[in-house]
Scaffold this motif. Structure first.
Motif, mmCIF file in Angstrom:
data_model
loop_
_atom_site.group_PDB
_atom_site.id
_atom_site.type_symbol
_atom_site.label_atom_id
_atom_site.label_comp_id
_atom_site.label_asym_id
_atom_site.label_seq_id
_atom_site.Cartn_x
_atom_site.Cartn_y
_atom_site.Cartn_z
ATOM 1 N N PRO A 29 31.791 11.402 -47.055
ATOM 2 C CA PRO A 29 32.412 12.667 -46.874
ATOM 3 C C PRO A 29 31.792 12.776 -45.846
ATOM 4 N N GLN A 30 32.260 13.655 -45.269
ATOM 5 C CA GLN A 30 31.006 14.301 -44.453
ATOM 6 C C GLN A 30 31.125 16.056 -43.760
ATOM 7 N N ILE A 31 30.231 16.548 -43.670
ATOM 8 C CA ILE A 31 30.242 17.921 -43.542
ATOM 9 C C ILE A 31 29.641 18.507 -41.940
ATOM 10 N N THR A 32 30.797 19.359 -40.784
ATOM 11 C CA THR A 32 30.492 18.422 -39.572
ATOM 12 C C THR A 32 30.294 20.321 -39.534
ATOM 13 N N ALA A 33 29.130 20.176 -39.344
ATOM 14 C CA ALA A 33 28.662 21.836 -39.235
ATOM 15 C C ALA A 33 27.212 21.435 -38.195
ATOM 16 N N ALA A 34 26.814 21.858 -37.599
ATOM 17 C CA ALA A 34 24.493 22.153 -36.503
ATOM 18 C C ALA A 34 24.028 21.871 -37.683
ATOM 19 N N TYR A 35 23.235 21.381 -37.884
ATOM 20 C CA TYR A 35 22.097 21.291 -38.213
ATOM 21 C C TYR A 35 21.270 22.710 -38.450
ATOM 22 N N ASN A 36 21.816 23.300 -37.719
ATOM 23 C CA ASN A 36 20.474 24.937 -38.351
ATOM 24 C C ASN A 36 22.076 26.063 -39.043
ATOM 25 N N ASP A 37 23.136 25.471 -39.390
ATOM 26 C CA ASP A 37 24.377 26.472 -39.999
ATOM 27 C C ASP A 37 23.769 26.256 -41.512
ATOM 28 N N ARG A 38 23.136 27.573 -42.195
ATOM 29 C CA ARG A 38 23.035 27.199 -42.695
ATOM 30 C C ARG A 38 23.801 27.224 -44.014
ATOM 31 N N ASP A 39 24.942 27.830 -44.066
ATOM 32 C CA ASP A 39 26.316 28.125 -44.677
ATOM 33 C C ASP A 39 26.406 26.094 -45.183
ATOM 34 N N ALA A 40 26.801 25.454 -44.195
ATOM 35 C CA ALA A 40 26.836 23.690 -44.432
ATOM 36 C C ALA A 40 25.707 23.072 -45.534
ATOM 37 N N ALA A 41 24.475 24.178 -44.730
ATOM 38 C CA ALA A 41 23.042 23.634 -45.636
ATOM 39 C C ALA A 41 23.551 24.336 -47.354
ATOM 40 N N ARG A 42 24.274 24.333 -47.374
ATOM 41 C CA ARG A 42 24.119 25.792 -48.498
ATOM 42 C C ARG A 42 24.995 24.201 -49.365
ATOM 43 N N GLU A 43 26.483 24.355 -48.790
ATOM 44 C CA GLU A 43 27.129 23.583 -48.904
ATOM 45 C C GLU A 43 27.304 22.240 -49.554
ATOM 46 N N LEU A 44 25.460 21.837 -48.408
ATOM 47 C CA LEU A 44 25.699 20.445 -48.959
ATOM 48 C C LEU A 44 24.232 20.259 -50.188
ATOM 49 N N ALA A 45 23.987 21.171 -50.211
ATOM 50 C CA ALA A 45 22.978 21.562 -51.235
ATOM 51 C C ALA A 45 23.782 21.246 -52.473
ATOM 52 N N ARG A 46 25.645 22.047 -52.749
ATOM 53 C CA ARG A 46 26.232 21.946 -53.289
ATOM 54 C C ARG A 46 26.068 20.459 -54.037
ATOM 55 N N ARG A 47 26.753 19.928 -53.219
ATOM 56 C CA ARG A 47 27.072 18.629 -53.473
ATOM 57 C C ARG A 47 26.523 17.305 -53.420
ATOM 58 N N SER A 48 25.451 18.026 -53.677
ATOM 59 C CA SER A 48 24.026 17.397 -53.711
ATOM 60 C C SER A 48 23.245 16.802 -54.930
ATOM 61 N N ASP A 49 22.914 15.823 -54.975
ATOM 62 C CA ASP A 49 21.476 15.714 -56.112
ATOM 63 C C ASP A 49 20.010 15.388 -55.614
ATOM 64 N N VAL A 50 19.795 14.617 -54.672
ATOM 65 C CA VAL A 50 19.022 14.462 -53.354
ATOM 66 C C VAL A 50 19.083 14.489 -52.464
ATOM 67 N N ILE A 51 18.341 15.396 -51.514
ATOM 68 C CA ILE A 51 18.744 15.955 -49.794
ATOM 69 C C ILE A 51 17.507 15.475 -49.647
ATOM 70 N N THR A 52 18.471 14.536 -47.988
ATOM 71 C CA THR A 52 17.224 13.670 -47.245
ATOM 72 C C THR A 52 17.538 13.282 -45.762
ATOM 73 N N TYR A 53 16.671 13.680 -44.753
ATOM 74 C CA TYR A 53 17.143 14.054 -43.772
ATOM 75 C C TYR A 53 16.511 12.521 -42.621
ATOM 76 N N GLU A 54 16.758 11.920 -41.987
ATOM 77 C CA GLU A 54 16.731 10.410 -41.139
ATOM 78 C C GLU A 54 16.218 11.781 -39.681
ATOM 79 N N PHE A 55 16.226 12.189 -39.300
ATOM 80 C CA PHE A 55 16.302 12.771 -37.754
ATOM 81 C C PHE A 55 14.956 13.968 -38.108
ATOM 82 N N GLU A 56 14.219 14.185 -36.933
ATOM 83 C CA GLU A 56 13.503 14.955 -36.817
ATOM 84 C C GLU A 56 13.768 16.172 -37.007
ATOM 85 N N ASN A 57 15.025 16.463 -35.525
ATOM 86 C CA ASN A 57 14.929 17.446 -35.449
ATOM 87 C C ASN A 57 16.149 18.494 -35.306
#
Length: 374
Positions: A29-57
């Motif tokens: 499943p994917q949340i389609t949003a910019a990396y600096n989209d804070r609402d999308a980030a909060r949605e990611l947090a709501r749906r996840s137990d662990v969050i990781t990034y693999e892209f330093e930008n």
């Protein structure tokens, strides 16, 4: 590739990516949003137990927000440090690991003074951004200083009188290291502090883009061991969690200088997918989930070769027919395609891991294959 490895371990994934048909979104499943989209980030947090990034930008501010609202084992400090070359170099030095001599530069006058201090040739780089040779210029003669400044900091005035500038850029001038080869080590540290590193890869670049990674690296065993020790010292000193790729220069007299860090799975570690007991992607999942780290031993010599946009069609076609060169050389090519929707010249679209008895056979296969001659 991380999601594929983690799914085999029983984990489920959700991705955040601005591309509507991103590679990871093709299998999760994917949340389609910019990396600096804070609402999308909060949605990611709501749906996840662990969050990781693999892209330093990824936006460091968003990463900081997520550390407050969710579990981000990598944290935001590592991202903040490695997104800025001056902060990164200071962190490497703090771990007791050598980097090439450098100076902070913010004007043409400072560039001229730093070049005189370090001596030429030097490399001028932006402090932030830049990859695959972008955002930098090699300076070999004093008369190239002004042009290099304009190239790397096009928005800044190139005044030489040292006057203060409101828009003064943050640049780094590095002493050019005459090196025998470049190697990289992928080190992993778990949340509980366990550390392991993969065998060093010898990297060969073409037009500032990684072309080949050769493992075992063609340097003495003592240098390979020291490279692993330095990488492990850095990942421990920075208290990183997950993977940290450490790129180093090897000089003719065997000295090692760290060039760059990347807090993520790295192109030069793709060989681990087929040639090591544990892949870098599985290892990253293990580290951030605080599982015991997997064994990193090499199962077979390997040459990893990148498939760029101009190679993609030929690579896919070659994978669908008998490979006489590989059979003759005793090489087993393993093709990995990333699923990017648009193929461009110079863009990394996949890679091939060439499993072989000797890396010379893998290199011969690359030389005898027409894919990399265009």
């Amino acid at each position: 590739m991380m999601a594929l490895s983690g799914s085999a371990m029983g984990y489920r994934f959700v991705a955040l990516d601005p591309a509507p048909d991103a590679p990871c979104g093709q299998i999760t499943p994917q949340i389609t949003a910019a990396y600096n989209d804070r609402d999308a980030a909060r949605e990611l947090a709501r749906r996840s137990d662990v969050i990781t990034y693999e892209f330093e930008n990824v936006d460091a501010g968003v990463a900081a927000l997520l550390t407050e609202e969710s579990y981000v084992p990598q944290g935001s400090a590592l991202l903040y440090t490695t997104q800025h070359r001056l902060r990164e170099k200071a962190a490497v030095e703090a771990a007791g690991v050598p980097v090439a001599p450098y100076r902070k530069v913010g004007s043409l006058a400072e560039l001229e003074a730093a070049a005189k201090d370090l001596g030429l040739p030097c490399v001028l780089k932006t402090a932030t951004g830049g990859y695959d040779g972008k955002g930098q210029a090699v300076i070999r003669r004093p008369e190239e200083l002004a042009a290099a400044f304009r190239q790397v900091a096009p928005g800044a005035s190139a005044q030489a009188d040292g006057a203060a500038q409101v828009d003064a850029p943050e640049l780094v001038l590095e002493k050019f290291i005459t090196f025998k080869c470049e190697i990289s080590v992928i080190a992993a540290r778990s949340a509980s502090g366990e550390v392991k590193s993969f065998p060093p890869a010898e990297n060969i670049h073409v037009d500032n883009i990684l072309h080949l990674s050769i493992v075992p690296a063609r340097v003495p065993e003592e240098i390979q061991q020291r490279a692993c020790e330095l990488a492990e010292r850095i990942v421990s000193g920075m208290e990183a969690v997950g993977l940290l790729a450490v790129e180093m220069f090897v000089t003719e007299d065997g000295e090692l200088f760290v060039n760059e860090l990347a807090p993520r799975p790295h192109n030069s570690g793709h060989y681990t997918m087929d040639a090591c007991v544990t892949s870098q992607f599985e290892q990253h999942v293990r580290a951030i989930c605080n599982l015991p780290l997997g064994a990193t031993s090499l199962l077979t010599p390997v040459v990893m070769v990148n498939v760029l946009g101009q190679h993609l069609e030929g690579a896919v076609q070659a994978a669908c027919r008998a490979n006489e060169e590989a059979d003759r050389l005793g090489v087993s090519p393993k093709l990995h395609i990333y699923g990017k929707t648009e193929s461009k010249t110079g863009r990394k679209m996949g890679h091939i891991n060439l499993l072989c008895k000797d890396t010379g056979d893998g290199l011969s296969w690359v030389e005898q294959t027409n894919l990399w001659r265009n």
